[in-house]
Design a protein around this motif. Structure first.
Motif, PDB file in Angstrom:
ATOM      1  N   LEU A 201       0.611  -1.318  -0.167  1.00 56.51           N
ATOM      2  CA  LEU A 201      -0.254  -0.140  -0.369  1.00 56.51           C
ATOM      3  C   LEU A 201       0.860   1.119   0.064  1.00 56.51           C
ATOM      4  CD1 LEU A 201      -2.898   1.622   0.178  1.00 56.51           C
ATOM      5  CD2 LEU A 201      -2.470   1.063   2.676  1.00 56.51           C
ATOM      6  N   ASN A 202       2.137   1.203   0.549  1.00 56.63           N
ATOM      7  CA  ASN A 202       2.904   2.571   1.131  1.00 56.63           C
ATOM      8  C   ASN A 202       4.100   2.395  -0.641  1.00 56.63           C
ATOM      9  OD1 ASN A 202       2.213   3.844   3.419  1.00 56.63           O
ATOM     10  ND2 ASN A 202       1.703   2.016   3.790  1.00 56.63           N
ATOM     11  N   GLY A 203       3.770   1.469  -1.060  1.00 53.50           N
ATOM     12  CA  GLY A 203       4.689   1.719  -2.623  1.00 53.50           C
ATOM     13  C   GLY A 203       5.500   0.615  -2.839  1.00 53.50           C
ATOM     14  N   GLY A 204       5.379  -0.245  -1.855  1.00 51.29           N
ATOM     15  CA  GLY A 204       6.628  -1.102  -2.382  1.00 51.29           C
ATOM     16  C   GLY A 204       6.150  -2.343  -3.562  1.00 51.29           C
ATOM     17  N   ALA A 205       7.040  -2.931  -3.919  1.00 44.80           N
ATOM     18  CA  ALA A 205       7.157  -3.608  -5.095  1.00 44.80           C
ATOM     19  C   ALA A 205       7.633  -5.486  -4.601  1.00 44.80           C
ATOM     20  CB  ALA A 205       8.174  -3.667  -6.153  1.00 44.80           C
ATOM     21  N   SER A 206       6.632  -6.309  -5.342  1.00 42.56           N
ATOM     22  CA  SER A 206       6.853  -7.907  -5.321  1.00 42.56           C
ATOM     23  C   SER A 206       6.617  -8.746  -6.122  1.00 42.56           C
ATOM     24  CB  SER A 206       5.801  -8.130  -3.800  1.00 42.56           C
ATOM     25  OG  SER A 206       4.661  -8.201  -4.327  1.00 42.56           O
ATOM     26  N   MET A 207       7.209  -9.556  -5.870  1.00 43.13           N
ATOM     27  CA  MET A 207       7.313 -10.549  -7.363  1.00 43.13           C
ATOM     28  C   MET A 207       6.725 -12.136  -7.014  1.00 43.13           C
ATOM     29  SD  MET A 207      10.838 -11.445  -9.269  1.00 43.13           S
ATOM     30  CE  MET A 207      11.423 -13.065  -8.387  1.00 43.13           C
ATOM     31  N   ILE A 208       5.702 -12.620  -8.213  1.00 42.17           N
ATOM     32  CA  ILE A 208       5.812 -14.403  -7.903  1.00 42.17           C
ATOM     33  C   ILE A 208       7.097 -15.110  -9.029  1.00 42.17           C
ATOM     34  CG2 ILE A 208       3.718 -15.650  -8.052  1.00 42.17           C
ATOM     35  CD1 ILE A 208       2.309 -13.907  -8.032  1.00 42.17           C
ATOM     36  N   SER A 209       7.246 -15.949  -8.146  1.00 43.94           N
ATOM     37  CA  SER A 209       8.353 -16.519  -9.373  1.00 43.94           C
ATOM     38  C   SER A 209       6.842 -17.887  -9.260  1.00 43.94           C
ATOM     39  CB  SER A 209       9.451 -17.138  -8.004  1.00 43.94           C
ATOM     40  OG  SER A 209       9.753 -18.570  -8.531  1.00 43.94           O
ATOM     41  N   PRO A 210       7.959 -18.775 -10.519  1.00 48.08           N
ATOM     42  CA  PRO A 210       6.890 -20.184 -11.234  1.00 48.08           C
ATOM     43  C   PRO A 210       7.611 -20.800 -10.583  1.00 48.08           C
ATOM     44  CG  PRO A 210       9.068 -19.268 -12.421  1.00 48.08           C
ATOM     45  CD  PRO A 210       8.656 -17.964 -11.509  1.00 48.08           C
ATOM     46  N   HIS A 211       8.584 -21.080  -9.414  1.00 45.00           N
ATOM     47  CA  HIS A 211       9.468 -22.348  -8.493  1.00 45.00           C
ATOM     48  C   HIS A 211       8.451 -22.509  -7.431  1.00 45.00           C
ATOM     49  CE1 HIS A 211      12.728 -22.180 -10.060  1.00 45.00           C
ATOM     50  NE2 HIS A 211      12.986 -20.929 -10.175  1.00 45.00           N
ATOM     51  N   VAL A 212       8.014 -23.598  -7.239  1.00 42.92           N
ATOM     52  CA  VAL A 212       6.956 -24.217  -6.390  1.00 42.92           C
ATOM     53  C   VAL A 212       8.446 -24.754  -4.947  1.00 42.92           C
ATOM     54  CG1 VAL A 212       5.575 -26.049  -5.344  1.00 42.92           C
ATOM     55  CG2 VAL A 212       4.878 -25.199  -7.452  1.00 42.92           C
ATOM     56  N   ILE A 213       8.294 -23.979  -3.428  1.00 44.77           N
ATOM     57  CA  ILE A 213       9.745 -24.786  -3.459  1.00 44.77           C
ATOM     58  C   ILE A 213       8.703 -25.900  -1.724  1.00 44.77           C
ATOM     59  CG2 ILE A 213      10.708 -22.750  -2.847  1.00 44.77           C
ATOM     60  CD1 ILE A 213       9.788 -21.177  -0.375  1.00 44.77           C
ATOM     61  N   VAL A 214       7.259 -25.498  -1.752  1.00 48.06           N
ATOM     62  CA  VAL A 214       7.062 -25.929  -0.231  1.00 48.06           C
ATOM     63  C   VAL A 214       5.378 -26.653  -0.864  1.00 48.06           C
ATOM     64  CG1 VAL A 214       6.108 -24.485   1.104  1.00 48.06           C
ATOM     65  CG2 VAL A 214       6.775 -25.935   2.573  1.00 48.06           C
ATOM     66  N   ASN A 215       4.687 -27.333  -0.260  1.00 50.47           N
ATOM     67  CA  ASN A 215       3.668 -28.216   0.385  1.00 50.47           C
ATOM     68  C   ASN A 215       2.707 -28.049   1.191  1.00 50.47           C
ATOM     69  OD1 ASN A 215       3.754 -29.227  -3.090  1.00 50.47           O
ATOM     70  ND2 ASN A 215       5.152 -30.393  -2.626  1.00 50.47           N
ATOM     71  N   TYR A 216       1.368 -27.579   1.452  1.00 50.38           N
ATOM     72  CA  TYR A 216       1.376 -27.538   2.654  1.00 50.38           C
ATOM     73  C   TYR A 216       0.496 -28.863   3.263  1.00 50.38           C
ATOM     74  CZ  TYR A 216      -2.000 -26.377   6.197  1.00 50.38           C
ATOM     75  OH  TYR A 216      -3.224 -26.810   7.284  1.00 50.38           O
ATOM     76  N   GLU A 217       0.808 -29.299   4.379  1.00 48.21           N
ATOM     77  CA  GLU A 217       0.517 -30.513   4.632  1.00 48.21           C
ATOM     78  C   GLU A 217      -0.736 -30.238   6.061  1.00 48.21           C
ATOM     79  OE1 GLU A 217       1.111 -33.903   3.807  1.00 48.21           O
ATOM     80  OE2 GLU A 217       1.444 -32.834   1.951  1.00 48.21           O
ATOM     81  N   VAL A 218      -2.021 -30.929   6.200  1.00 47.51           N
ATOM     82  CA  VAL A 218      -2.964 -30.824   6.983  1.00 47.51           C
ATOM     83  C   VAL A 218      -2.984 -31.156   8.238  1.00 47.51           C
ATOM     84  CG1 VAL A 218      -5.592 -30.591   7.693  1.00 47.51           C
ATOM     85  CG2 VAL A 218      -4.613 -29.726   5.056  1.00 47.51           C
ATOM     86  N   PRO A 219      -2.543 -30.866   9.636  1.00 49.90           N
ATOM     87  CA  PRO A 219      -1.767 -32.121  10.231  1.00 49.90           C
ATOM     88  C   PRO A 219      -3.130 -33.233  10.285  1.00 49.90           C
ATOM     89  CG  PRO A 219      -1.497 -30.048  11.131  1.00 49.90           C
ATOM     90  CD  PRO A 219      -2.456 -29.395   9.793  1.00 49.90           C
ATOM     91  N   ALA A 220      -2.584 -34.658  11.172  1.00 46.28           N
ATOM     92  CA  ALA A 220      -3.516 -35.595  10.804  1.00 46.28           C
ATOM     93  C   ALA A 220      -4.254 -35.304  12.147  1.00 46.28           C
ATOM     94  CB  ALA A 220      -3.313 -37.343  10.892  1.00 46.28           C
ATOM     95  N   VAL A 221      -4.022 -34.698  13.513  1.00 53.38           N
ATOM     96  CA  VAL A 221      -4.699 -34.204  14.479  1.00 53.38           C
ATOM     97  C   VAL A 221      -3.585 -33.228  15.121  1.00 53.38           C
ATOM     98  CG1 VAL A 221      -4.890 -37.030  15.028  1.00 53.38           C
ATOM     99  CG2 VAL A 221      -2.916 -35.418  15.735  1.00 53.38           C
ATOM    100  N   GLY A 222      -4.937 -32.509  15.932  1.00 55.40           N
ATOM    101  CA  GLY A 222      -4.757 -31.252  16.405  1.00 55.40           C
ATOM    102  C   GLY A 222      -4.965 -30.230  15.527  1.00 55.40           C
TER     103      GLY A 222
END
Length: 234
Positions: A201-222
């Motif tokens: 919002l205050n003028g920053g810049a970001s980037m989206i990379s085509p690389h996949v570095i991690v997969n989200y794992e839903v915990p089996a419990v908790g």
């Protein structure tokens, strides 16, 4: 690597009562960081009921020689999930910071791809978001306005890719300045996203990379982060 930073990259892992997950993640990271001396790994135990330090040091002794530096810290009391995430921005001593969940599955070349994306990022880009199977780009995409940032978050999958803590890296020199904004929004459970949105919002810049570095794992419990963060965003 800039001379005023001790490390190029900090991998910061906030954790609570997930010792076995931490052991697996640490083992994978040490192997991927074997040839890098400019990486630090910080594990921040949020006053778990389990004993982290000695068991993790024992696990590290069984691994082959590695060059990265590993720190294992423990909070004097449980400061809550959001504050423990934000501590990474305080304790890291590096140019870039990677927040990593203690139970997510790393891709085979996660660290190499992450470093490549950081090195290729234009000098005015201070945050890199990575792709996922549900939210991806074919080549690097620079987001240089708040309107473009909102446009890049328009679908549920795109938005989730931003709040998923393991899916981005931050240039610390810029995001330390956003830390107060993050603490103000600890109640949302996505303080890192609130910092990023304020940065954009205050003028920053970001980037989206085509690389996949991690997969989200839903915990089996908790509990799981998606559930807690989703409630906070709601």
């Amino acid at each position: 690597m800039k001379s005023n930073y001790r490390f190029y990259l900090t991998i910061y892992i906030p954790s609570y009562n997930r010792l076995e997950n931490i052991k697996e993640t640490l083992n994978t990271l040490v192997l991927q960081c074997a040839n890098f001396s400019d990486i630090q790994i910080i594990i921040q135990d949020n006053h778990s009921d389990l004993e982290y330090r000695n068991q993790l040091l024992t696990a590290l002794e069984k691994l082959s020689q590695y060059q990265c530096k590993v720190e294992i810290n423990r909070n004097q009391s449980n400061i809550g999930m959001s504050a423990n995430i934000l501590r990474g921005f305080e304790v890291a001593r590096s140019e870039w910071l990677w927040l990593l969940s203690d139970d997510d599955e790393l891709s085979l070349d996660a660290v190499t791809n992450l470093r490549e994306a950081a090195e290729k990022a234009p000098k005015d880009v201070d945050f890199v978001r990575f792709s996922s199977p549900r939210s991806n780009v074919s080549t690097e995409l620079v987001i240089d306005s708040f309107d473009k940032f909102i446009q890049s978050s328009k679908s549920v999958d795109d938005f989730n890719s931003y709040i998923f803590i393991s899916n981005g890296i931050y240039r610390l020199s810029e995001f330390k300045e956003q830390l107060g904004h993050g603490y103000i929004h600890c109640h949302t459970f996505v303080p890192h996203y609130m910092m990023l949105s304020n940065f954009m919002l205050n003028g920053g810049a970001s980037m989206i990379s085509p690389h996949v570095i991690v997969n989200y794992e839903v915990p089996a419990v908790g509990y799981n982060y998606a559930m807690v963060a989703g409630l906070g965003v709601g």
